[in-house]
Write a protein that holds these residues in place. Structure first.
Motif, PDB file in Angstrom:
ATOM      1  N   THR A  43       0.839  -1.204   0.000  1.00 29.15           N
ATOM      2  CA  THR A  43       0.000   0.000   0.000  1.00 29.15           C
ATOM      3  C   THR A  43       0.870   1.249   0.000  1.00 29.15           C
ATOM      4  N   THR A  44       1.893   1.259   0.813  1.00 30.48           N
ATOM      5  CA  THR A  44       2.808   2.401   0.890  1.00 30.48           C
ATOM      6  C   THR A  44       3.506   2.625  -0.449  1.00 30.48           C
ATOM      7  N   LEU A  45       3.989   1.558  -1.040  1.00 34.18           N
ATOM      8  CA  LEU A  45       4.685   1.671  -2.329  1.00 34.18           C
ATOM      9  C   LEU A  45       3.741   2.097  -3.452  1.00 34.18           C
ATOM     10  N   ASP A  46       2.512   1.618  -3.422  1.00 35.40           N
ATOM     11  CA  ASP A  46       1.528   2.048  -4.426  1.00 35.40           C
ATOM     12  C   ASP A  46       1.305   3.560  -4.342  1.00 35.40           C
ATOM     13  N   LEU A  47       1.222   4.075  -3.132  1.00 34.46           N
ATOM     14  CA  LEU A  47       1.022   5.521  -2.954  1.00 34.46           C
ATOM     15  C   LEU A  47       2.253   6.306  -3.401  1.00 34.46           C
ATOM     16  N   LEU A  48       3.441   5.787  -3.146  1.00 32.14           N
ATOM     17  CA  LEU A  48       4.661   6.452  -3.616  1.00 32.14           C
ATOM     18  C   LEU A  48       4.718   6.458  -5.144  1.00 32.14           C
ATOM     19  N   GLU A  49       4.290   5.351  -5.741  1.00 34.13           N
ATOM     20  CA  GLU A  49       4.283   5.279  -7.198  1.00 34.13           C
ATOM     21  C   GLU A  49       3.313   6.314  -7.790  1.00 34.13           C
ATOM     22  N   LYS A  50       2.192   6.524  -7.125  1.00 29.85           N
ATOM     23  CA  LYS A  50       1.221   7.531  -7.579  1.00 29.85           C
ATOM     24  C   LYS A  50       1.800   8.946  -7.500  1.00 29.85           C
ATOM     25  N   LYS A  51       2.851   9.114  -6.685  1.00 32.03           N
ATOM     26  CA  LYS A  51       3.542  10.406  -6.585  1.00 32.03           C
ATOM     27  C   LYS A  51       4.728  10.462  -7.551  1.00 32.03           C
ATOM     28  N   ASN A  52       4.749   9.528  -8.492  1.00 33.56           N
ATOM     29  CA  ASN A  52       5.750   9.473  -9.570  1.00 33.56           C
ATOM     30  C   ASN A  52       7.139   9.015  -9.145  1.00 33.56           C
ATOM     31  N   PHE A  53       7.234   8.310  -8.033  1.00 32.38           N
ATOM     32  CA  PHE A  53       8.505   7.699  -7.667  1.00 32.38           C
ATOM     33  C   PHE A  53       8.607   6.349  -8.360  1.00 32.38           C
ATOM     34  N   LYS A  54       9.823   5.929  -8.655  1.00 32.37           N
ATOM     35  CA  LYS A  54      10.076   4.622  -9.258  1.00 32.37           C
ATOM     36  C   LYS A  54      10.044   3.569  -8.150  1.00 32.37           C
ATOM     37  N   ILE A  55       9.370   2.467  -8.433  1.00 32.37           N
ATOM     38  CA  ILE A  55       9.201   1.393  -7.456  1.00 32.37           C
ATOM     39  C   ILE A  55       9.815   0.109  -8.011  1.00 32.37           C
ATOM     40  N   ILE A 102      14.816   3.663   9.776  1.00 30.22           N
ATOM     41  CA  ILE A 102      13.860   4.630  10.306  1.00 30.22           C
ATOM     42  C   ILE A 102      12.548   3.891  10.497  1.00 30.22           C
ATOM     43  N   LEU A 103      12.068   3.850  11.729  1.00 30.96           N
ATOM     44  CA  LEU A 103      10.825   3.147  12.040  1.00 30.96           C
ATOM     45  C   LEU A 103       9.650   4.026  11.630  1.00 30.96           C
ATOM     46  N   VAL A 104       8.809   3.494  10.754  1.00 32.63           N
ATOM     47  CA  VAL A 104       7.618   4.205  10.287  1.00 32.63           C
ATOM     48  C   VAL A 104       6.447   3.713  11.136  1.00 32.63           C
ATOM     49  N   PRO A 105       5.906   4.588  11.976  1.00 28.71           N
ATOM     50  CA  PRO A 105       4.843   4.139  12.889  1.00 28.71           C
ATOM     51  C   PRO A 105       3.559   3.782  12.159  1.00 28.71           C
ATOM     52  N   PHE A 106       2.770   2.939  12.788  1.00 24.62           N
ATOM     53  CA  PHE A 106       1.466   2.594  12.237  1.00 24.62           C
ATOM     54  C   PHE A 106       0.628   3.863  12.173  1.00 24.62           C
ATOM     55  N   ASP A 107       0.028   4.095  11.023  1.00 19.39           N
ATOM     56  CA  ASP A 107      -0.805   5.272  10.806  1.00 19.39           C
ATOM     57  C   ASP A 107      -1.582   5.046   9.520  1.00 19.39           C
ATOM     58  N   GLU A 108      -2.380   6.029   9.132  1.00 14.54           N
ATOM     59  CA  GLU A 108      -3.068   5.961   7.852  1.00 14.54           C
ATOM     60  C   GLU A 108      -2.008   5.886   6.759  1.00 14.54           C
ATOM     61  N   PRO A 109      -2.267   5.143   5.683  1.00 17.72           N
ATOM     62  CA  PRO A 109      -1.254   4.986   4.629  1.00 17.72           C
ATOM     63  C   PRO A 109      -0.690   6.309   4.097  1.00 17.72           C
ATOM     64  N   GLU A 110      -1.531   7.290   3.861  1.00 16.10           N
ATOM     65  CA  GLU A 110      -1.058   8.577   3.336  1.00 16.10           C
ATOM     66  C   GLU A 110      -0.120   9.276   4.321  1.00 16.10           C
ATOM     67  N   LYS A 111      -0.403   9.137   5.604  1.00 17.12           N
ATOM     68  CA  LYS A 111       0.460   9.751   6.626  1.00 17.12           C
ATOM     69  C   LYS A 111       1.794   9.026   6.711  1.00 17.12           C
ATOM     70  N   ARG A 112       1.795   7.717   6.491  1.00 18.33           N
ATOM     71  CA  ARG A 112       3.049   6.962   6.457  1.00 18.33           C
ATOM     72  C   ARG A 112       3.918   7.449   5.297  1.00 18.33           C
ATOM     73  N   VAL A 113       3.296   7.649   4.132  1.00 19.95           N
ATOM     74  CA  VAL A 113       4.025   8.137   2.961  1.00 19.95           C
ATOM     75  C   VAL A 113       4.591   9.523   3.238  1.00 19.95           C
ATOM     76  N   ASP A 114       3.788  10.399   3.821  1.00 18.96           N
ATOM     77  CA  ASP A 114       4.284  11.741   4.165  1.00 18.96           C
ATOM     78  C   ASP A 114       5.478  11.652   5.106  1.00 18.96           C
ATOM     79  N   PHE A 115       5.397  10.765   6.093  1.00 13.01           N
ATOM     80  CA  PHE A 115       6.491  10.581   7.042  1.00 13.01           C
ATOM     81  C   PHE A 115       7.760  10.151   6.313  1.00 13.01           C
ATOM     82  N   ILE A 116       7.631   9.209   5.399  1.00 13.88           N
ATOM     83  CA  ILE A 116       8.778   8.714   4.642  1.00 13.88           C
ATOM     84  C   ILE A 116       9.387   9.856   3.825  1.00 13.88           C
ATOM     85  N   LEU A 117       8.554  10.579   3.114  1.00 11.89           N
ATOM     86  CA  LEU A 117       9.059  11.654   2.248  1.00 11.89           C
ATOM     87  C   LEU A 117       9.703  12.787   3.044  1.00 11.89           C
TER      88      LEU A 117
END
Length: 181
Positions: free
Chosen positions: A27-39, A163-178
């Motif tokens: 799910t996280t990678l799908d959202l990153l791909e939608k932001k035009n990152f290469k997966i 970097i530990l990505v805490p459990f959260d809504e998928p979009e918030k996890r992506v924001d945290f990563i970015l």
């Protein structure tokens, strides 16, 4: 925010998204791909499908050692094909295999120990989800936690400060990563 514009890329940047099974990696990678990152997709699923298609024996439930060797070959091939001067997110890195080999108490392919150090720019470890998605889950909750611990140890063994990505809504996890790349 356009996170791509915030990064001056001088060489390829390889970020690993990892964690135990059903931690939300896809799910996280799908959202990153939608932001035009290469997966770079997870190789294990591909190896399993290929082996099943030919009625092969290199499957985790038949020959886990052979499976790990084929998995490493496929992952290395994918990583070798990465272009320079781009940002990539990988669904697991080769270090994950050390964690799984330790979990299954089998010997890891020896190449991992020379290839793994300094291979990735950052590692993002997704905290396990507080529930078990039985539709996609092949490990029970106790096994999930053990795999998570082994993956953490493996990345630490190779000097990666994940970097530990805490459990959260998928979009918030992506924001945290970015925000942390």
């Amino acid at each position: 925010k356009d996170h791509l514009n915030l990064i001056t890329i001088v060489t390829s940047m390889k970020y690993v998204i990892t964690g135990t099974s059903c931690a939300g990696k896809s799910t996280t990678l799908d959202l990153l791909e939608k932001k035009n990152f290469k997966i770079i997709t997870e190789s294990a699923v591909e190896v399993i499908k290929e082996q099943q298609a030919i009625n092969g024996s290199f499957l985790p439930d038949k020959d886990v050692t052979g499976f790990q060797k084929i998995l490493l070959e496929k992952q290395l091939k994918k990583e070798e094909e990465l272009l320079e001067k781009e940002v990539f997110f990988l669904d697991r890195g080769i270090v994950d295999q050390v964690g799984y080999c330790n979990f299954y108490k089998i010997t890891c392919p020896s190449e991992i120990f020379t290839l793994a150090p300094n291979r990735y720019d950052k590692v993002f470890l997704l905290e396990p989800l507080p529930f078990n998605n039985k539709e996609f889950q092949y490990l029970d909750r106790e096994e999930q936690i053990k795999v998570d611990q082994e993956i953490r140890k493996a990345y630490e063994q190779f000097g990666y400060g994940y970097i530990l990505v805490p459990f959260d809504e998928p979009e918030k996890r992506v924001d945290f990563i970015l925000e942390n790349i």
